[in-house]
Motif scaffolding. Structure first.
Motif, PDB file in Angstrom:
ATOM      1  N   HIS A   1       0.821  -1.210   0.000  1.00  0.00           N
ATOM      2  CA  HIS A   1       0.000   0.000   0.000  1.00  0.00           C
ATOM      3  C   HIS A   1       0.858   1.265   0.000  1.00  0.00           C
ATOM      4  N   LEU A   2       2.084   1.192   0.551  1.00  0.00           N
ATOM      5  CA  LEU A   2       3.003   2.329   0.470  1.00  0.00           C
ATOM      6  C   LEU A   2       3.459   2.543  -0.968  1.00  0.00           C
ATOM      7  N   LEU A   3       3.805   1.462  -1.634  1.00  0.00           N
ATOM      8  CA  LEU A   3       4.235   1.550  -3.033  1.00  0.00           C
ATOM      9  C   LEU A   3       3.111   2.075  -3.917  1.00  0.00           C
ATOM     10  N   SER A   4       1.899   1.640  -3.639  1.00  0.00           N
ATOM     11  CA  SER A   4       0.745   2.098  -4.420  1.00  0.00           C
ATOM     12  C   SER A   4       0.509   3.591  -4.221  1.00  0.00           C
ATOM     13  N   LEU A   5       0.612   4.037  -2.967  1.00  0.00           N
ATOM     14  CA  LEU A   5       0.414   5.462  -2.683  1.00  0.00           C
ATOM     15  C   LEU A   5       1.529   6.299  -3.302  1.00  0.00           C
TER      16      LEU A   5
ATOM     17  N   SER B   1       3.090   5.601  -6.015  1.00  0.00           N
ATOM     18  CA  SER B   1       2.793   5.665  -7.450  1.00  0.00           C
ATOM     19  C   SER B   1       1.756   6.746  -7.744  1.00  0.00           C
ATOM     20  N   ARG B   2       0.738   6.854  -6.884  1.00  0.00           N
ATOM     21  CA  ARG B   2      -0.270   7.908  -7.067  1.00  0.00           C
ATOM     22  C   ARG B   2       0.336   9.293  -6.843  1.00  0.00           C
ATOM     23  N   LEU B   3       1.277   9.370  -5.903  1.00  0.00           N
ATOM     24  CA  LEU B   3       1.970  10.640  -5.667  1.00  0.00           C
ATOM     25  C   LEU B   3       2.729  11.067  -6.920  1.00  0.00           C
ATOM     26  N   ARG B   4       3.373  10.102  -7.558  1.00  0.00           N
ATOM     27  CA  ARG B   4       4.111  10.432  -8.786  1.00  0.00           C
ATOM     28  C   ARG B   4       3.160  10.900  -9.876  1.00  0.00           C
ATOM     29  N   ASP B   5       2.026  10.241 -10.014  1.00  0.00           N
ATOM     30  CA  ASP B   5       1.055  10.635 -11.046  1.00  0.00           C
ATOM     31  C   ASP B   5       0.555  12.063 -10.813  1.00  0.00           C
ATOM     32  N   SER B   6       0.228  12.387  -9.566  1.00  0.00           N
ATOM     33  CA  SER B   6      -0.275  13.734  -9.271  1.00  0.00           C
ATOM     34  C   SER B   6       0.829  14.776  -9.431  1.00  0.00           C
ATOM     35  N   ALA B   7       2.089  14.394  -9.121  1.00  0.00           N
ATOM     36  CA  ALA B   7       3.216  15.321  -9.302  1.00  0.00           C
ATOM     37  C   ALA B   7       3.451  15.611 -10.778  1.00  0.00           C
ATOM     38  N   GLU B   8       3.356  14.566 -11.605  1.00  0.00           N
ATOM     39  CA  GLU B   8       3.506  14.765 -13.061  1.00  0.00           C
ATOM     40  C   GLU B   8       2.417  15.681 -13.596  1.00  0.00           C
ATOM     41  N   LEU B   9       1.198  15.478 -13.145  1.00  0.00           N
ATOM     42  CA  LEU B   9       0.079  16.315 -13.586  1.00  0.00           C
ATOM     43  C   LEU B   9       0.263  17.754 -13.114  1.00  0.00           C
ATOM     44  N   PHE B  10       0.695  17.907 -11.881  1.00  0.00           N
ATOM     45  CA  PHE B  10       0.939  19.237 -11.320  1.00  0.00           C
ATOM     46  C   PHE B  10       2.025  19.969 -12.114  1.00  0.00           C
TER      47      PHE B  10
ATOM     48  N   LEU C   1       3.755   6.670   5.616  1.00  0.00           N
ATOM     49  CA  LEU C   1       2.456   6.647   4.946  1.00  0.00           C
ATOM     50  C   LEU C   1       1.767   8.017   5.039  1.00  0.00           C
ATOM     51  N   ASN C   2       1.742   8.591   6.227  1.00  0.00           N
ATOM     52  CA  ASN C   2       1.089   9.885   6.414  1.00  0.00           C
ATOM     53  C   ASN C   2       1.795  10.991   5.631  1.00  0.00           C
ATOM     54  N   SER C   3       3.120  10.912   5.551  1.00  0.00           N
ATOM     55  CA  SER C   3       3.885  11.922   4.814  1.00  0.00           C
ATOM     56  C   SER C   3       3.575  11.871   3.318  1.00  0.00           C
ATOM     57  N   ILE C   4       3.566  10.660   2.766  1.00  0.00           N
ATOM     58  CA  ILE C   4       3.279  10.512   1.338  1.00  0.00           C
ATOM     59  C   ILE C   4       1.858  10.957   1.039  1.00  0.00           C
ATOM     60  N   ASN C   5       0.928  10.583   1.917  1.00  0.00           N
ATOM     61  CA  ASN C   5      -0.474  10.962   1.727  1.00  0.00           C
ATOM     62  C   ASN C   5      -0.648  12.481   1.808  1.00  0.00           C
TER      63      ASN C   5
END
Length: 433
Positions: free
Chosen positions: A309-313, A315-324, A408-412
């Motif tokens: 679940h850390l790896l999944s989160l 990955s979502r962080l990277r997607d939102s960073a790319e979009l940003f 987890l909280n930091s990445i979120n």
């Protein structure tokens, strides 16, 4: 005490501790054969279970002395309430024959002189540049910690970056740059650009590792993105580091022996100056949001235990960073599409990105900003690595679970920051309230 706050000082121990150098300990407890072997890192132990009594005569005199900081600033033109802090240190009790503080002072003085020449011609930076020369650095970074604590609230809100000039010339064989993840790309570009202008250039890898300098408070308690550029000796970088050896050096080196022509001082001044000017003058802060997300992913690779679940989160962080980065930063860098209010909001988000990775509790010796690693040998999150290595299957894994929760909280939190930023800009673009 390094890192202690005023409110917790009454609870500090009153036990007198006298530090001695590692070389003196080696003489006291090792065989003569080992004493002569200067390059070997040998275990310090008494031969044949021998016992020795050492009498140490301490002649320390306790007294109060004033520690002074020297602070000046160059006021910004359009965003005077945003600060780029440039930190050096001056003589306070000891020095390596003046090398450490003199190099630091020489570089910041040259920077100020160069900037003042531009100011006299009518130039001003967009943001305010604050020049600080700290006192009491060798004895626990007293000047920088006290100043940082005094202005903590305003610095956490308004400080954009910290550029460290702490002991910039420690050797002459290798450029050793340290930068926050969001500023690594900028430093790499500056190093490459300066290499193209010089006939000889030593390549350098930019990393995010814990550094022992006055930048500590700003990184560790305020989450301010930081850059430090210094020349080192390769042997120093590869060998062990002892605090006691730093305070009681076995030998010292004069500046003229390290950099007789002052070419290294000039190179550090130019590199630091270009980094400062770009951060202070670019309409959009030259921070790379995607590099933070990539750094998080790299810190989770090869981790034990594997946490899907850390790896999944991440990955979502990277997607939102790319979009940003593609939907917000690129248009804002185009003068034709640049809207002042939108640029201001974008910069506020950029300067706060790394604050998401500040945690409350970490093991002794670890940064609260978990984006920084203990050394360059591992890219894993230090708090996860430490918790896993000390996890006992027979005991509670509460420490490991706390470390996982912190990450987890930091990445979120960082992911939410990107998403919130995108939502805000969308609302502005569509004219919503």
């Amino acid at each position: 005490m390094d890192g202690s706050f005023r409110q917790s000082r009454p609870s500090l121990t009153s036990l007198l501790v006298q530090p001695i150098s590692a070389s003196l300990v080696k003489m006291l407890v090792s065989l003569p054969k080992l004493i002569m072997d200067k390059d070997a890192c040998s275990p310090l132990e008494l031969p044949h279970n021998e016992k020795r009594t050492v009498t140490l005569q301490v002649q320390t005199v306790t007294k109060f002395k004033t520690v002074s900081n020297v602070v000046g600033y160059l006021r910004g033109l359009t965003s005077p309430d945003r600060y780029i802090i440039v930190g050096s240190n001056h003589h306070a009790g000891y020095s390596h024959k003046g090398q450490e503080w003199a190099s630091s002072t020489a570089v910041i003085t040259a920077l100020i002189e160069a900037l003042m020449l531009r100011v006299k011609k009518g130039w001003r930076p967009e943001r305010t540049i604050v020049f600080c020369s700290w006192g009491g650095t060798p004895w626990g970074k007293i000047g920088s910690y006290e100043w940082g604590e005094d202005f903590a609230k305003i610095l956490q809100k308004n400080a954009v970056a910290y550029i460290s000039l702490h002991s910039p010339i420690r050797g002459n064989s290798s450029l050793y740059p340290v930068a926050s993840p969001s500023l690594q790309q900028l430093v790499v570009e500056k190093i490459k650009f300066n290499c193209m202008r010089r006939s000889q250039c030593l390549g350098a890898n930019v990393s995010s590792v814990q550094i022992q300098s006055d930048a500590d408070y700003f990184i560790n308690h305020l989450g301010i993105p930081t850059v430090q550029l210094a020349y080192e000796d390769i042997k120093t970088l590869e060998g062990p580091s002892f605090l006691s050896e730093a305070i009681f050096p076995k030998y010292t080196t004069k500046i003229e022996e390290v950099d007789s022509s002052f070419n290294l001082h000039e190179a550090i001044t130019k590199l630091s100056g270009e980094v400062i000017l770009q951060i202070a003058s670019e309409p959009v802060l030259p921070f790379n949001a995607l590099d933070i997300a990539l750094g998080v992913q790299n810190s989770l690779k090869g981790n034990e235990p594997s946490v899907p679940h850390l790896l999944s989160l991440a990955s979502r962080l990277r997607d939102s960073a790319e979009l940003f980065q593609s939907d917000e930063m690129r248009p804002a860098n185009d003068p034709k599409e640049r809207v002042p209010s939108r640029v201001r909001m974008l910069n506020d988000i950029l300067q706060d990105l790394e604050k998401s990775f500040m945690v409350q509790r970490v093991p002794p010796g670890f940064y609260r900003n978990i984006l920084y690693h203990l050394d360059e040998k591992t890219s894993q999150f230090s708090i996860l690595k430490e918790a896993w290595e000390h996890c006992n299957p027979q005991s509670s894994n509460e420490t490991l679970q706390e470390a996982l929760s912190n990450v987890l909280n930091s990445i979120n939190s960082a992911h939410i920051s990107f998403k919130t930023g995108l939502d805000v800009f969308e609302s502005v673009l569509l004219g919503k309230n």
